[in-house]
Design a protein around this motif. Structure first.
Motif, PDB file in Angstrom:
ATOM      1  N   VAL A   1       0.862  -1.183   0.000  1.00 54.89           N
ATOM      2  CA  VAL A   1       0.000   0.000   0.000  1.00 54.89           C
ATOM      3  C   VAL A   1       0.897   1.232   0.000  1.00 54.89           C
ATOM      4  N   LYS A   2       1.058   1.858  -1.162  1.00 58.76           N
ATOM      5  CA  LYS A   2       1.949   3.001  -1.283  1.00 58.76           C
ATOM      6  C   LYS A   2       1.410   3.975  -2.322  1.00 58.76           C
ATOM      7  N   ASP A   3       1.942   5.182  -2.306  1.00 61.42           N
ATOM      8  CA  ASP A   3       1.479   6.231  -3.210  1.00 61.42           C
ATOM      9  C   ASP A   3       1.790   5.881  -4.662  1.00 61.42           C
ATOM     10  N   ASN A   4       0.823   6.175  -5.526  1.00 61.60           N
ATOM     11  CA  ASN A   4       1.001   6.114  -6.979  1.00 61.60           C
ATOM     12  C   ASN A   4       1.330   4.725  -7.520  1.00 61.60           C
ATOM     13  N   VAL A   5       1.015   3.694  -6.762  1.00 57.62           N
ATOM     14  CA  VAL A   5       1.203   2.323  -7.251  1.00 57.62           C
ATOM     15  C   VAL A   5      -0.122   1.583  -7.092  1.00 57.62           C
TER      16      VAL A   5
ATOM     17  N   PHE B   1       6.343  -6.543   3.068  1.00 57.07           N
ATOM     18  CA  PHE B   1       6.399  -6.455   4.527  1.00 57.07           C
ATOM     19  C   PHE B   1       5.053  -6.087   5.132  1.00 57.07           C
ATOM     20  N   ASP B   2       4.354  -5.106   4.534  1.00 58.01           N
ATOM     21  CA  ASP B   2       3.111  -4.650   5.163  1.00 58.01           C
ATOM     22  C   ASP B   2       1.993  -5.677   5.054  1.00 58.01           C
ATOM     23  N   ILE B   3       2.017  -6.548   4.044  1.00 56.68           N
ATOM     24  CA  ILE B   3       1.032  -7.636   3.995  1.00 56.68           C
ATOM     25  C   ILE B   3       1.339  -8.655   5.081  1.00 56.68           C
TER      26      ILE B   3
END
Length: 298
Positions: free
Chosen positions: A70-74, A117-119
């Motif tokens: 979950v990140k910007d612009n992706v 990592f965040d998943i």
């Protein structure tokens, strides 16, 4: 695959803000979030997870196994598609492959957990492909955070500012300055509580001891690379970690959280707090249930 953690954890994060807006509410003109009944300040779990993600992305810089989903612009679909490419699956072949390989859904999910990592940490909903023909399933993460809540009521203030940057040529012909506004909390100490399930880490995501160490580091430093004019002076003051001797835990979480108390140093609490030094944070370690180890970081 990394060895998953074997112990359950609960933790308390204490952070403060000075002359800044820790988490603006877009439904209220971006004013600092508050509980209208108590006046206590609020910071959402989503906001805090964003800080943790940003820190990991900064220090790991896309290293294998530590990318951020979950990140910007992706778009999420773009990352989902990588799992299908890695397993040589397409939208046209997925149905046939699932008939031949009943574990395909699990393999897709495991690939995403292994690489992001965040998943692995917070979980994710990865069922966003068109017509759901291609998806990587849903993952319930072992790490969960509560909303952060201020220890005492906060008083958000609207500060009027003057700026010399004029927006349009037409405005520049008739005025030399423009008025603006920003919202701040003069001071607030916030408390967030969190949970880590070793059971979910073992069964689902593979959240490991290495991931755990990175999580603690990220929490302690989540504001250090996030300073801005809007957020003012923010810092994590302390991270209090309760480690259980077992995977399923030795005591209810609420008993551990209740052992952490925060009180004002001065007997006269009519004066507003303006620094972390105005408070005393205590952990009643002697009353902790058997099988619990407490560590204080920060």
């Amino acid at each position: 695959m990394r060895e998953p953690i074997r112990n359950r954890y609960e933790f308390v994060v204490l952070f403060d803000v000075e002359n800044g807006n820790p988490n603006g509410d877009p439904d209220a003109g971006n004013m600092p979030r508050t509980d209208p009944e108590t006046g206590l300040g609020l910071v959402t779990d989503v906001c805090l997870k964003r800080k943790i993600r940003n820190y990991v992305e900064t220090v790991k810089d896309g290293a294998e196994g530590f990318r951020i989903y979950v990140k910007d612009n992706v778009p999420l679909n773009r990352s989902d598609a990588e799992a299908f490419t890695a397993l040589d699956v397409t939208e046209k072949t997925v149905k046939a492959r699932k008939k031949d390989d009943p574990d395909l859904d699990k393999k897709l999910r495991d690939w995403m957990c292994l690489n992001f990592f965040d998943i692995r940490t917070f979980g994710a909903v990865m069922t966003t492909f068109t017509k759901n023909a291609l998806n990587c399933g849903q993952v319930r993460g072992p790490v969960q955070l509560s909303f952060a809540q201020s220890v005492e009521p906060v008083v958000p203030q609207e500060v009027t500012i003057t700026r010399v940057a004029i927006t349009t040529e037409a405005d520049a012909e008739r005025k030399g300055t423009e008025m603006g506004r920003k919202y701040i909390v003069p001071y607030g100490l916030y408390r967030c509580e969190g949970y880590i399930s070793a059971n979910l880490a073992r069964k689902t995501t593979g959240f490991s001891e290495e991931d755990l160490a990175l999580l603690w580091e990220s929490i302690l430093n989540m504001f250090e690379h996030d300073h801005s004019a809007a957020r003012g002076k923010m810092a994590v003051r302390e991270l209090i970690v309760f480690k259980h001797d077992t995977e399923l835990g030795c005591a209810p979480a609420y008993k551990l959280f209740e052992s952490v108390t925060i009180r004002r140093k001065k007997p006269d609490e009519s004066a507003p707090a303006r620094s972390y030094q105005d408070y005393v944070v205590e952990v009643n370690e002697s009353a902790l249930p058997a099988g619990i180890t407490c560590t204080r970081m920060g």
